[in-house]
Design a protein around this motif. Sequence first.
Motif, PDB file in Angstrom:
ATOM      1  N   ASP A 150       0.708  -1.216  -0.136  1.00 15.38           N
ATOM      2  CA  ASP A 150      -0.005   0.081   0.061  1.00 15.38           C
ATOM      3  C   ASP A 150       0.936   1.252   0.055  1.00 15.38           C
ATOM      4  O   ASP A 150       0.165   2.451   0.225  1.00 15.38           O
ATOM      5  CB  ASP A 150      -0.945  -0.120   1.084  1.00 15.38           C
ATOM      6  N   ASN A 151       2.307   1.110  -0.216  1.00 16.75           N
ATOM      7  CA  ASN A 151       2.992   2.247  -0.295  1.00 16.75           C
ATOM      8  C   ASN A 151       2.957   3.215   0.754  1.00 16.75           C
ATOM      9  O   ASN A 151       2.981   4.393   0.600  1.00 16.75           O
ATOM     10  CB  ASN A 151       2.762   3.027  -1.616  1.00 16.75           C
ATOM     11  N   ASP A 152       2.847   2.519   2.038  1.00 11.62           N
ATOM     12  CA  ASP A 152       2.827   3.325   3.129  1.00 11.62           C
ATOM     13  C   ASP A 152       4.241   3.686   4.041  1.00 11.62           C
ATOM     14  O   ASP A 152       4.336   4.469   4.899  1.00 11.62           O
ATOM     15  CB  ASP A 152       1.906   3.074   4.126  1.00 11.62           C
ATOM     16  N   GLY A 153       5.246   3.142   3.357  1.00 12.42           N
ATOM     17  CA  GLY A 153       6.656   3.041   4.043  1.00 12.42           C
ATOM     18  C   GLY A 153       6.759   1.992   4.828  1.00 12.42           C
ATOM     19  O   GLY A 153       8.017   1.996   5.354  1.00 12.42           O
ATOM     20  N   HIS A 154       6.116   0.967   4.797  1.00 13.52           N
ATOM     21  CA  HIS A 154       6.356  -0.115   5.917  1.00 13.52           C
ATOM     22  C   HIS A 154       6.049  -1.397   5.160  1.00 13.52           C
ATOM     23  O   HIS A 154       5.000  -1.742   4.590  1.00 13.52           O
ATOM     24  CB  HIS A 154       5.307   0.193   7.087  1.00 13.52           C
ATOM     25  N   PRO A 155       7.273  -2.114   5.207  1.00 14.84           N
ATOM     26  CA  PRO A 155       7.042  -3.495   4.251  1.00 14.84           C
ATOM     27  C   PRO A 155       5.929  -4.421   5.051  1.00 14.84           C
ATOM     28  O   PRO A 155       5.937  -4.704   6.285  1.00 14.84           O
ATOM     29  CB  PRO A 155       8.368  -4.011   4.483  1.00 14.84           C
ATOM     30  N   ASP A 156       5.096  -4.977   4.084  1.00 17.11           N
ATOM     31  CA  ASP A 156       4.173  -6.032   4.373  1.00 17.11           C
ATOM     32  C   ASP A 156       4.539  -7.436   4.535  1.00 17.11           C
ATOM     33  O   ASP A 156       5.577  -7.658   3.672  1.00 17.11           O
ATOM     34  CB  ASP A 156       2.874  -5.705   4.051  1.00 17.11           C
ATOM     35  N   LEU A 157       3.844  -8.414   4.982  1.00 15.39           N
ATOM     36  CA  LEU A 157       4.271  -9.918   5.059  1.00 15.39           C
ATOM     37  C   LEU A 157       3.148 -10.702   4.470  1.00 15.39           C
ATOM     38  O   LEU A 157       2.076 -10.634   5.195  1.00 15.39           O
ATOM     39  CB  LEU A 157       4.676 -10.159   6.556  1.00 15.39           C
ATOM     40  N   PHE A 162       0.409 -24.309   3.857  1.00 18.10           N
ATOM     41  CA  PHE A 162      -0.084 -25.541   3.148  1.00 18.10           C
ATOM     42  C   PHE A 162      -1.589 -25.601   3.040  1.00 18.10           C
ATOM     43  O   PHE A 162      -2.221 -26.107   2.263  1.00 18.10           O
ATOM     44  CB  PHE A 162       0.507 -26.730   3.947  1.00 18.10           C
ATOM     45  N   ASP A 163      -1.947 -24.716   4.267  1.00 16.52           N
ATOM     46  CA  ASP A 163      -3.366 -24.647   4.378  1.00 16.52           C
ATOM     47  C   ASP A 163      -4.114 -23.416   4.439  1.00 16.52           C
ATOM     48  O   ASP A 163      -5.074 -23.161   5.292  1.00 16.52           O
ATOM     49  CB  ASP A 163      -3.793 -25.424   5.687  1.00 16.52           C
ATOM     50  N   GLY A 164      -3.747 -22.369   3.752  1.00 20.53           N
ATOM     51  CA  GLY A 164      -4.349 -21.043   3.440  1.00 20.53           C
ATOM     52  C   GLY A 164      -3.484 -19.950   3.690  1.00 20.53           C
ATOM     53  O   GLY A 164      -2.669 -20.025   4.926  1.00 20.53           O
ATOM     54  N   ASN A 165      -3.313 -18.997   2.913  1.00 13.58           N
ATOM     55  CA  ASN A 165      -2.191 -17.955   2.907  1.00 13.58           C
ATOM     56  C   ASN A 165      -2.610 -16.667   3.887  1.00 13.58           C
ATOM     57  O   ASN A 165      -4.011 -16.626   4.033  1.00 13.58           O
ATOM     58  CB  ASN A 165      -1.657 -17.576   1.806  1.00 13.58           C
ATOM     59  N   GLN A 166      -1.686 -15.942   4.318  1.00 17.04           N
ATOM     60  CA  GLN A 166      -2.255 -14.911   5.037  1.00 17.04           C
ATOM     61  C   GLN A 166      -1.532 -13.703   4.491  1.00 17.04           C
ATOM     62  O   GLN A 166      -0.199 -13.600   4.242  1.00 17.04           O
ATOM     63  CB  GLN A 166      -1.864 -15.066   6.756  1.00 17.04           C
ATOM     64  N   LEU A 167      -2.159 -12.451   4.739  1.00 13.46           N
ATOM     65  CA  LEU A 167      -1.644 -11.078   4.418  1.00 13.46           C
ATOM     66  C   LEU A 167      -1.535 -10.359   5.458  1.00 13.46           C
ATOM     67  O   LEU A 167      -2.574 -10.170   5.998  1.00 13.46           O
ATOM     68  CB  LEU A 167      -2.142 -10.263   3.315  1.00 13.46           C
ATOM     69  N   TRP A 168      -0.597  -9.880   6.053  1.00 14.47           N
ATOM     70  CA  TRP A 168      -0.369  -9.060   7.415  1.00 14.47           C
ATOM     71  C   TRP A 168       0.211  -7.769   6.834  1.00 14.47           C
ATOM     72  O   TRP A 168       1.336  -7.657   6.415  1.00 14.47           O
ATOM     73  CB  TRP A 168       0.581  -9.828   8.189  1.00 14.47           C
ATOM     74  N   HIS A 169      -0.815  -6.709   7.237  1.00 18.54           N
ATOM     75  CA  HIS A 169      -0.429  -5.362   6.946  1.00 18.54           C
ATOM     76  C   HIS A 169       0.364  -4.944   7.996  1.00 18.54           C
ATOM     77  O   HIS A 169      -0.033  -4.926   9.543  1.00 18.54           O
ATOM     78  CB  HIS A 169      -1.802  -4.682   6.732  1.00 18.54           C
ATOM     79  N   ASN A 170       1.556  -4.152   7.977  1.00 19.83           N
ATOM     80  CA  ASN A 170       2.273  -3.595   8.684  1.00 19.83           C
ATOM     81  C   ASN A 170       1.919  -2.157   9.135  1.00 19.83           C
ATOM     82  O   ASN A 170       1.656  -1.101   8.277  1.00 19.83           O
ATOM     83  CB  ASN A 170       3.893  -3.492   8.206  1.00 19.83           C
TER      84      ASN A 170
END
Length: 586
Positions: A150-157, A162-170
Motif C-alpha cells: 500500500d506504499n505507506d513506507g512499511h513493508p508488509d508480510l 499448506f492450508d491457507g495463506n495470510q497477508l499481514w499489513h504492517n
Amino acid sequence: MISRRPNGGTLAFATLCVAAAVILLGASEPGPIFVDGAKDAGLDFHYFNGMSGRLYFVEMMGSGIAVFDYDGDGDMDVFFPQGHMLGSGNAVADATLPPGDDKPLTGRLFRNDLEVKADGTRVLHFTDVTETSGIRADGYGMGAAVGDFDNDGHPDLYLLNFDGNQLWHNNGDGTFTEVTRQAGVGDDRWSSSATFFDYDGDGLLDLFVAEYVDYQLSNDKACFTSAGARDYCGPLSYNPVADRLYHNRGDGTFEDVTAESGIATKPGNGLGVVATDFDGDGDPDLYVANDQMVNFLWVNQGNGRFADQAVLSGAAVNAAGLAEASMGVAVGDVDNDGDPDLLLTHLNRETNTLYVNQGTGLFSDDTLSSGLGPASLPYTSFGTGWFDYDNDGWLDLFAANGEVRVIEAQRQAGDVFPLHQINQLFHNDSGHFEEVTSRAGELFELSEVSRGAAFVDIDNDGDTDVIVANNSGPARLMLNQVGQNHDWLGLRLIDPRLRRDAYGAVASLRLANGRTLTRQVHTDGSYSSANDPRLLFGLGDDHAAHVIDVRWPDGKEETFGPFAANAYYELVRGTGRARFAAATDP
C-alpha cells in the motif's frame, strides 16, 4: 579493517561479540568463512514438521524465511514460518520428533536489536516480538514474501501455507493486522513461494504466488522405495496446479488476474520464483522453478499478459533436454556482463543447473563449464543464492541441502528423519566455481535437513550473512567472517513518491579496471524465502571513489556519487544525492 564515514572520518571496525574470534582469510592460519551466531544472538527457532510416522508429503518439505526491516530502524528483522501437528486426531505428544521448545507452534517474528557502540563494536541480539506484533501465523507454514503493497513506507508480510495463506499489513507502530480476506489474496491451495513485483508499471506492487501440487492429507498416497519400503511421495504422484497472479488495485485490495494474464494456461509444480527483466525490454518477467517438470519463463508482454517462452529461451530444461526437479532459484549477474543469470537447485543425481543469459533473454546451460555440475550430484538442494561472500566483486553461491527421499543408510542406522546432508559453498573465480565447503567452517560439517536460505547483512558490517531454516531442526545464523577483507559499498534505493524500496531498480557500479558490477533490487528467490532488499557491492582491490548509475523501474536513469567505500547509503530517486544510512555506524 577501516570504515570510512562520508565526511572523511575513519572508524575502526571491531568484530561481532557473538563470535569468539575472527581470523581473516589469507592469514597464516585461515579461519572459518562462517560461524553460527544464532544461539549467542538469541535467534532461537526450531521448525516442527508434525510428523507421526505416516510420511505425509508435506512434512518433509520444510520452510523458508523472511528478512525485512519491519520497524524501520535500519537493521533487518527475521520471520520464521512454523509447522504444526499433522493428521486427524494426532496431538503433539504423538509426534515422532517433538518441538524444539515450549513456544506456541506459530510463525515467529524476531526483532533485530543490533547495538553499534562508540568504538565500532557490534552486539547482535534478537527479541521474540511475536506476541506484541499481533501476528498469529498458525497455519502450516511454508514460506513468506515481503512487499509494501500500500506504499505507506512499511513493508508488509505475505505468508505461504499448506492450508491457507495470510497477508499481514504492517501498521508502522510495531504491530500487524491481518487483511487477507479484505485484500482478496487468501489462497487455500498448497502455496510454496511468492514475489511482490510491479508488472504493469503503475507504482503498485502486484503479487505472484507459486503453487505446488493438488495435495491434501485426505488424498495422501502411499509411496515406496524400489526395495518395497515406505517412502515419501514426489510431486508426480499428484496433479499440478496453475500459479496465481494478483493485480494490486491501489485501494488495499487485489484482483485475481490469473486467467486473463495467461498464467492459468499452464499448471505446474512450482517451488521457486523470481521476477526480473530477463529480456531487457524494461518490464519485469517471471521465472518459475517447477519440480520434476519443465520450468516457466513468463515473459511480460506489456499489456497485462504473459507468454511462457522458457522453451524458446533455453531455460525450460537442461542441456540434455531433460526436465529436472527444480526447487530453489537464484538470479544474479554471475559473469559480470550486465544481465541476470539463473541457478536452479535439484535432486541428487541431477546437477544444480546454471543458465547464463546471453543478453536478450536467451540462455545457455553452462553448468559443466562453470564447475558447478559434478559437485552438486550427490545432494538434493533447496534454498540458494548468489552473493559475494568475500567482497571480491564476483557472486559466489550457497546451496542448502537435504534429501526428500529416505536415505537407506540413515534409516538402517535408526535415524527417524533420514534425510540429512551437509550444505555447500562455492567460490566464483572470475566465472569459474570452486567448491570451498571443506574450509567454510564447522557449520558446513553439520548434516541437517536444510531448506530455506535467506541472504542478509544482518549486522550491517558490509558483508552478506546467511540464515538457514532446517526441517525438524534449529535455524542457523551463518555470520560472515571474511567479507571485510575487501572494501564494499552498500545501497538502499528509495523512490520517495512510493515511500518504499524500488523493487526492480538496477544499480551499476564502474570499477577502475573497466568492469561494471550490476545488482537489482529484489527480495525474492531461494526457496520460499524473502531476502535483504539492500544492495552490496564487493569492491575487491579497487579503492577508488565510485559512481553509481541507477535505472529506475520505469526506465528513468540517474547517476549518484562518488562514494567513499565501507558504508551504507540511501539513494533517493530524483535528487541525484545519497543519504548516509546511519545504522551502520554509531
